[in-house]
Design a protein around this motif. Structure first.
Motif, short mmCIF file in Angstrom:
data_model
loop_
_atom_site.label_atom_id
_atom_site.label_comp_id
_atom_site.label_asym_id
_atom_site.label_seq_id
_atom_site.Cartn_x
_atom_site.Cartn_y
_atom_site.Cartn_z
N UNK B 154 45.76 34.40 40.28
CA UNK B 154 44.31 34.34 40.08
C UNK B 154 43.95 34.83 38.68
N UNK B 156 42.23 37.30 37.81
CA UNK B 156 42.16 38.75 37.66
C UNK B 156 43.52 39.34 37.30
N UNK B 157 44.59 38.59 37.58
CA UNK B 157 45.93 39.10 37.29
C UNK B 157 46.76 39.32 38.55
N UNK B 158 46.20 38.97 39.72
CA UNK B 158 46.97 39.07 40.96
C UNK B 158 47.87 37.85 41.12
N UNK B 159 49.07 38.08 41.60
CA UNK B 159 50.01 36.98 41.82
C UNK B 159 50.72 37.13 43.14
N UNK B 160 51.22 36.01 43.66
CA UNK B 160 51.86 35.99 44.97
C UNK B 160 52.97 34.93 44.94
N UNK B 161 54.17 35.33 45.35
CA UNK B 161 55.26 34.36 45.51
C UNK B 161 55.42 34.10 47.00
N UNK B 177 45.00 33.20 51.09
CA UNK B 177 45.03 34.00 49.86
C UNK B 177 44.03 33.46 48.85
N UNK B 180 40.65 34.82 49.68
CA UNK B 180 40.56 36.23 49.28
C UNK B 180 40.44 36.37 47.76
N UNK B 181 41.17 35.51 47.04
CA UNK B 181 41.23 35.62 45.58
C UNK B 181 40.00 35.02 44.90
#
Lengths: 363, 363
Positions: B154, B156-161, B177, B180-181
């Motif tokens: 996203x 903002x700098x959030x990441x998900x693998x 996700x 939420x993001x």
């Protein structure tokens, strides 16, 4: 270093359920998993925090989800290993030991099952000194450490690695995923250096749990009062004695929320205690009087056996004793109260330490 | 290999919006990002699928989310690079090229911006030959390939693998996700070998988009009918001409869903077309008659300019021409129809190819 066998695990399970203040999952499930792992792999190595090298990498392991779901969806333990291995790959480093993130029936004991199966030691500490419902409610967060990289794994084989800008985002994204994944998942979270663990963790929680569990067991063996033993070990206060007269409990947005009413007996005849919970017991009030409030600990004990009762184990008509215990001083700081105090949970009361509330009561 | 400059990108943007069948995001945003990247880094290398070595690793990139959100939350492009780099780290391999996962205003053109900034070529293909709202609605899924490991990032700098047991779980967890993001995120997804891409992708979609866009542009320059040019290139059918008389559009659970009513004009005077969409236009009906249904393509064109109109760009009173086009044969298989046919989207009609429906109309 000392070795933990089956008796120690039995005692820790009881103490963990007490410090779990109603949450942290069913102690029976966590205990069974730990006992099974000891049966297969032998006793578990427990390390004092000071025995961990500063540069060693420690990865706490935990289950996330609503306790009501955990009871019906028992983990195989494989998810925990998958999460742990996936975080190890992500960090590209060896992991020295695991530890619990919180005190509570499942989350104090799951790290034992994982440790036994992975041949790793467990560090005698945790991140709460009790149980709390959200991932940022740990001393590591209070000390500015990151919950990520963290891994979520479900029993179906789905996994997720999170890298978030802070632990509140980790909680938010992990909670959403937990709900999608069926209500409970295994986590490998808050990877940290030995040095950080020594500064930030709450020390010797597992030993405290063992002492609590043993004292309840020995009191019963000696026909002593188990509640008095617990109050002595935890510097706690008896808040109320009564009979559960009403329970209002819902599982929503990944949490078990609700209130219970307890009708006074003996010295408390004629009064009624209201217990509010969100996975954990968070507020005990009697009329307009607050008797104990988060981050201090509230536990409900079976009046007969002294055994702790979880929020999902509360039954109509159960006779119980409610006790309050002071939390770790880290929770009584401004950031601690902002993170896990009554305001965060939406209760319109001020945080006052249980010792002070109890003095007032005694007037 | 050929180089794409600004004119090619302008044309592709128009063709992509048409094949995007109302979804795939605002073509204006995707175009701006691609043009900016060409301005800074020079023309983009477009590879024919056959130019890619069998063993080379290709990673499609895409934006996920509701088009209504994308319009207000314009990506900086950094999220796409973060997602791409994170997947590269996860795969521990070099990435040879990127490609779009679908045809659509944003998702056809974002890979260009990423490719220009990363110095990579784009492969002239995609996984849908159109736009679809869910991640498993790709030919790669029909051919049994995995969407994961995939990365979400996203702004903002959030990441998900994510590592999931199948692409339906990838869709489910990524959708949660994404909500939420904040409603839209960047993806690096469906990593694949050159060999797999050649077998499974829909070929030369970008060139088709360019031809569509150019034909609309040239028809306007020559005062020809742009709609007729489009129908010729896409083997499509004119379904309706009319004026938008009602729009019912909601953004819910990460999608833009709704229906539009179009009041007939000219030859269609007295009838009303109902257009149902979920990010993309999925069903066109006139009374009890189905005129075109997913996985075949439905596009709405501005009656004056021939330019495609997205679901979020539909305005009350707009004069438009609705056309239907046959989908790629891969979508007309049993698994293709189960994956993206009317039943999956909850429409109680059978899939009948647009060619057949159109013959019936002509009787």
């Amino acid at each position: 270093m000392r070795l933990l066998g089956k008796q120690e695990v039995e005692d820790i399970a009881v103490g963990a359920a007490l410090l779990g203040t109603g949450g942290g999952g069913d102690p029976y499930i966590g205990k069974l998993m730990a006992l099974q792992a000891i049966e297969e792999h032998g006793p578990i190595k427990l390390l004092d925090p000071d025995e961990v090298p500063d540069e060693a990498v420690i990865v706490p392991s935990a289950m996330m989800g609503a306790p009501t779901v955990m009871v019906e969806k028992i983990p195989s333990g494989d998810e925990a290993i998958t999460a742990f291995q996936s975080l190890k790959d992500n960090l590209s480093t060896e992991i020295y030991a695991t530890m619990p993130i919180e005190a509570g029936g499942v989350n104090s004991l799951l790290p034992f099952a994982l440790a036994a199966r992975q041949g790793l030691p467990v560090v005698d500490c945790d991140g709460m000194g009790r149980a709390f419902p959200e991932l940022q409610m740990v001393t590591f967060y209070l000390d500015g450490m990151s919950a990520t990289p963290m891994v979520l794994s479900d029993e179906k084989g789905n996994g997720m690695v999170l890298n978030t800008i802070n632990s509140v985002w980790a909680e938010r994204l992990a909670r959403g995923a937990t709900i999608e994944m069926g209500g409970s998942v295994m986590l490998a979270i808050y990877p940290m250096k030995g040095e950080e663990m020594k500064q930030s963790a709450i020390r010797n929680t597992l030993t405290l749990e063992e002492n609590i569990g043993r004292s309840i067991r020995e009191a019963k063996e000696n026909n002593d009062d188990p509640v008095q033993s617990v109050l002595k070990i935890t510097s706690g206060y008896e808040l109320f004695q009564g009979k559960v007269s009403d329970i209002n409990r819902k599982t929503e947005t990944g949490f078990t929320r609700g209130t219970a009413k307890i009708e006074g007996i003996h010295n408390y005849n004629g009064s009624e205690l209201t217990l509010s919970f969100q996975n954990e017991h968070l507020l005990a009030t009697c009329g307009d009087d607050v008797l104990c409030v988060t981050p201090d600990l509230i536990a409900v004990l079976d009046a007969e056996t002294g055994m702790p009762i979880t929020t999902e184990g509360l039954r109509y008509g159960a006779r119980c004793i409610v006790i309050g215990m002071p939390c770790d001083p880290k929770w009584r700081t401004e950031k601690g109260i902002a993170t896990a105090g009554p305001g965060y949970f939406g209760y319109d009361v001020d945080y006052i330490p249980v010792e002070q509330l109890n003095q007032k009561e005694a007037k």
